[in-house]
Enzyme design. Structure first.
Site, mmCIF file in Angstrom:
data_model
loop_
_atom_site.group_PDB
_atom_site.id
_atom_site.type_symbol
_atom_site.label_atom_id
_atom_site.label_comp_id
_atom_site.label_asym_id
_atom_site.label_seq_id
_atom_site.Cartn_x
_atom_site.Cartn_y
_atom_site.Cartn_z
ATOM 1 N N ALA A 64 0.806 -1.033 0.031
ATOM 2 C CA ALA A 64 -0.051 0.027 -0.104
ATOM 3 C C ALA A 64 0.794 1.507 -0.184
ATOM 4 C CB ALA A 64 -0.905 -0.171 1.456
ATOM 5 N N GLY A 65 0.265 2.300 -0.647
ATOM 6 C CA GLY A 65 0.963 3.500 -0.536
ATOM 7 C C GLY A 65 1.491 3.766 -1.963
ATOM 8 N N THR A 88 -3.548 4.018 1.315
ATOM 9 C CA THR A 88 -4.410 3.898 2.236
ATOM 10 C C THR A 88 -5.603 4.793 1.801
ATOM 11 O OG1 THR A 88 -2.971 3.221 3.981
ATOM 12 C CG2 THR A 88 -5.217 4.311 4.694
ATOM 13 N N ASN A 113 9.077 8.909 4.611
ATOM 14 C CA ASN A 113 7.678 9.718 4.200
ATOM 15 C C ASN A 113 6.729 10.013 5.355
ATOM 16 O OD1 ASN A 113 4.690 8.363 4.473
ATOM 17 N ND2 ASN A 113 6.358 6.641 4.493
ATOM 18 N N MET A 115 3.587 11.225 4.561
ATOM 19 C CA MET A 115 2.508 11.533 3.616
ATOM 20 C C MET A 115 1.163 12.060 4.399
ATOM 21 S SD MET A 115 4.111 11.284 0.919
ATOM 22 C CE MET A 115 2.876 11.109 -0.457
ATOM 23 N N PHE A 117 -1.675 9.770 4.737
ATOM 24 C CA PHE A 117 -2.875 9.422 3.965
ATOM 25 C C PHE A 117 -3.546 10.401 2.799
ATOM 26 C CE2 PHE A 117 -4.217 6.395 7.889
ATOM 27 C CZ PHE A 117 -3.182 5.639 7.556
ATOM 28 N N ASN A 141 -6.343 -1.063 1.284
ATOM 29 C CA ASN A 141 -5.953 -0.766 2.659
ATOM 30 C C ASN A 141 -6.718 0.434 3.001
ATOM 31 O OD1 ASN A 141 -4.069 1.024 4.565
ATOM 32 N ND2 ASN A 141 -2.845 -0.878 4.240
ATOM 33 N N SER A 177 0.456 3.581 11.100
ATOM 34 C CA SER A 177 1.204 4.496 10.136
ATOM 35 C C SER A 177 1.603 5.584 10.995
ATOM 36 C CB SER A 177 0.375 5.306 9.082
ATOM 37 O OG SER A 177 0.914 6.399 8.650
ATOM 38 N N ASN A 179 2.134 8.535 10.436
ATOM 39 C CA ASN A 179 1.984 9.940 10.048
ATOM 40 C C ASN A 179 0.829 10.514 10.002
ATOM 41 O OD1 ASN A 179 4.734 9.840 9.159
ATOM 42 N ND2 ASN A 179 4.141 8.681 7.408
ATOM 43 N N THR A 180 -0.087 9.757 11.008
ATOM 44 C CA THR A 180 -1.479 10.356 11.302
ATOM 45 C C THR A 180 -1.533 10.591 12.826
ATOM 46 O OG1 THR A 180 -2.891 9.786 9.454
ATOM 47 C CG2 THR A 180 -3.947 10.044 11.248
ATOM 48 N N LYS A 219 -2.525 -4.244 9.670
ATOM 49 C CA LYS A 219 -1.335 -3.982 9.203
ATOM 50 C C LYS A 219 -0.588 -3.290 10.447
ATOM 51 C CE LYS A 219 1.718 -1.899 5.810
ATOM 52 N NZ LYS A 219 1.761 -1.223 4.646
ATOM 53 N N THR A 247 5.848 -5.280 7.936
ATOM 54 C CA THR A 247 5.504 -4.236 8.919
ATOM 55 C C THR A 247 5.045 -3.037 8.160
ATOM 56 O OG1 THR A 247 7.692 -3.576 9.392
ATOM 57 C CG2 THR A 247 6.527 -5.173 10.741
ATOM 58 N N ASN A 248 4.621 -1.875 8.829
ATOM 59 C CA ASN A 248 4.495 -0.576 8.435
ATOM 60 C C ASN A 248 6.179 0.090 8.516
ATOM 61 O OD1 ASN A 248 3.588 1.831 7.376
ATOM 62 N ND2 ASN A 248 1.502 1.276 8.436
ATOM 63 N N THR A 249 6.075 1.187 8.300
ATOM 64 C CA THR A 249 7.292 2.024 8.350
ATOM 65 C C THR A 249 8.088 2.186 9.826
ATOM 66 O OG1 THR A 249 6.347 4.094 8.373
ATOM 67 C CG2 THR A 249 7.313 3.351 6.215
#
Length: 340
Positions: A64-65, A88, A113, A115, A117, A141, A177, A179-180, A219, A247-249
């Protein structure tokens, strides 16, 4: 964009800001696809994997992404991916974080990143999904809007599932994530339980009307402790969730990564390899064969993919490796994982 031309174009692309280069690469791939210049087969009997009631043409997927708004599914599929995960996607369109928000670390073959979402919202994405021709497995996602309070997050996830599950082969629940703001708090079992429970209930209602039960996966972050991963795996099994994406970042940073490493956001690419592989191993040790596991993080060679499967993954996904290696990586991974 073919695997042969990418090594020639990559130096040019890397002179551009990362998001502009990404858009140019995708538009070039779309153009090549329309001219029928791409069209790798998705696999044969030696590559096919049955998992979660789905038939995956091969074990190699796109994370995803990469295609947030489902604009390029058919073109990306023509590169030979066995499965593609879009998103996502959130209920309402949102711009994400301000620019710049994507950074390269070429010396580490990594990306950072933040980003947040950015996407056009579930209605627009649904209209595109209805037109896809890609015959491989499609994952979607889903996440919550940044403006949605954490205590109302369950409403966003259920809304996305209700709108998009009919177009999906599986749905991935993104609670990891970085980033949120606050999103990773949703990985705590007490916060994750009501979200997943509501999605399981929604899945049953959709299945009653359509006759099709769409698999659910969660995730997770690579920054969780072994105890956290164990608790999440046990919850997924209890609620009869089908699988987990690991995994995620990561918020961690490699040593001697240079000035760019000071940027906030999630790190992906080669430095994530060990964290992701260790998370997969922990999840497999707890879950046995009761969860499907998709391993993602730092996969940039056939040996990396084999290592992820040895750690316990059933399937692998790539993102940063595709940026640095190009489409030729897909075939390399498929050959390495054939008949495993």
């Amino acid at each position: 964009m073919s695997s042969g031309i990418y090594p020639i174009l990559r130096p040019l692309l890397f002179t551009l800001p990362p998001e502009r280069a990404h858009a140019l690469a995708l538009s070039s791939l779309q153009f090549a696809h329309r001219l029928h210049l791409t069209g790798a087969s998705l696999g044969d009997e030696g590559e096919t994997v049955s998992l979660m009631g789905l038939r995956f043409p091969n074990r190699v997927g796109l994370a995803a992404g990469f295609d947030k708004n489902a604009r390029h599914i058919d073109a990306l599929g023509s590169l030979g991916f066995g499965f593609i995960e879009v998103g996502t996607v959130t209920p309402r369109a949102q711009a994400g974080q301000p620019l710049p928000r994507l950074f390269r670390l070429p010396g580490q073959r990594a990306l950072i990143n933040r980003m947040g979402f950015p996407n056009e919202g579930m209605d627009v994405v649904a209209s595109r999904l209805a037109q896809r021709r890609y015959p491989g497995v499609l994952g979607i996602n889903i996440g919550k809007n940044a403006a949605t309070p954490l205590e109302q997050a369950v409403d966003d996830y259920v809304a996305c599932y209700r709108m998009l599950a009919g177009y999906a082969d599986y749905v991935a629940v993104n609670v990891s994530s970085p980033n949120t703001q606050g999103l990773r708090q949703l990985q705590q079992v007490d916060n994750l339980r009501p979200i997943l429970s509501a999605l399981v209930e929604e899945r049953q209602q959709v299945a009653t009307h359509t006759g099709r039960s769409v698999p659910l996966l969660a995730k997770v972050s690579p920054d969780l402790t072994e105890a956290d991963l164990t608790a999440i795996a046990q919850l997924l099994i209890e609620l009869q969730i089908d699988g987990v994406i690991a995994t995620n970042t990561t918020l961690s940073r490699p040593a001697n990564a240079g000035a760019t490493a000071g940027e906030s956001g999630g790190l992906s690419g080669a430095p994530l390899r060990k964290l992701a592989r260790d998370a997969v191993a922990t999840l497999r040790a707890v879950a046995g064969d009761r969860l499907a596991i998709i391993g993602v993080g730092g996969i940039a060679s056939g040996d990396d993919a084999i290592g992820m499967l040895k750690a316990g993954a059933d399937l692998v996904q790539i993102y940063s490796g595709l940026i640095y290696r190009g489409p030729g990586l897909i075939g390399e991974l498929r050959r390495a994982l054939r008949s495993r």
